[in-house]
Write a protein that holds these residues in place. Structure first.
Motif, PDB file in Angstrom:
ATOM      1  N   SER A   1       0.821  -1.210   0.000  1.00 30.88           N
ATOM      2  CA  SER A   1       0.000   0.000   0.000  1.00 30.88           C
ATOM      3  C   SER A   1       0.857   1.262   0.000  1.00 30.88           C
TER       4      SER A   1
ATOM      5  N   ASP B   1       1.056   3.964  -3.017  1.00 36.71           N
ATOM      6  CA  ASP B   1       0.777   5.376  -2.732  1.00 36.71           C
ATOM      7  C   ASP B   1       1.941   6.264  -3.168  1.00 36.71           C
TER       8      ASP B   1
ATOM      9  N   ILE C   1      -9.919   4.088  -4.228  1.00 34.19           N
ATOM     10  CA  ILE C   1      -9.264   4.657  -3.048  1.00 34.19           C
ATOM     11  C   ILE C   1     -10.302   5.210  -2.078  1.00 34.19           C
TER      12      ILE C   1
ATOM     13  N   VAL D   1     -10.886   3.440   1.526  1.00 26.57           N
ATOM     14  CA  VAL D   1     -10.469   4.145   2.734  1.00 26.57           C
ATOM     15  C   VAL D   1     -11.662   4.511   3.608  1.00 26.57           C
ATOM     16  N   ALA D   2     -12.691   5.100   2.991  1.00 21.93           N
ATOM     17  CA  ALA D   2     -13.805   5.612   3.797  1.00 21.93           C
ATOM     18  C   ALA D   2     -15.145   4.989   3.420  1.00 21.93           C
TER      19      ALA D   2
ATOM     20  N   GLY E   1     -16.559   7.927   1.397  1.00 21.14           N
ATOM     21  CA  GLY E   1     -15.389   8.196   0.572  1.00 21.14           C
ATOM     22  C   GLY E   1     -15.702   8.089  -0.908  1.00 21.14           C
TER      23      GLY E   1
END
Length: 140
Positions: free
Chosen positions: A28, A32, A94, A98-99, A103
């Protein structure tokens, strides 16, 4: 293949090699990091293009023209749409990863916002209110 493509390819190869050496727990962070480098390249290219277009417009205005002519073409609009859809895939992944749903909604709100701004830029009258006209002479 130009020099920038070669540099990105080298960065990708280095990222893949580092992933092999470090293992999946760093995947990850490596992805990134690579995406950040790609984002910086894209930002730099966009910034150079915007500066060039602004300079061209300023030259046209300085030469006495009333306003710069739009350089927008069907190909540019089509390309913007394709790029927008292509970038929607990783942004959705993403944001959703993530959310979760919030998100994902924020990512798509950003995508829609960018496309609305582009549409407003290319068609300034698109979002203006139209004056209502009476349907017949009797309504005056």
């Amino acid at each position: 293949m130009d020099a920038r493509d070669t540099e990105i390819k080298k960065e990708l190869n280095a990222t893949l090699q580092a992933r092999r050496e470090l293992g999946e727990e760093y995947e990850s962070a490596l992805v990134d990091s690579f995406l950040e480098k790609v984002d910086q390249r894209i930002d730099g290219a966009v910034e150079r293009r915007v500066r060039r277009q602004l300079a061209e417009q300023q030259m046209v205005v300085a030469r006495g023209s009333r306003s710069p002519k739009p350089t927008d073409s069907w190909g540019e609009r089509f390309g913007f749409g394709i790029v927008s859809l292509v970038l929607a895939i990783p942004l959705s992944a993403i944001g959703g990863g993530v959310a979760h749903l919030p998100g994902l909604l924020v990512a798509w709100a950003g995508i829609v916002g960018v496309n609305v701004v582009q549409a407003a830029r290319t068609h300034p009258d698109l979002f203006r209110r139209r004056k209502s006209r009476p349907d017949s002479d009797w309504e005056n």
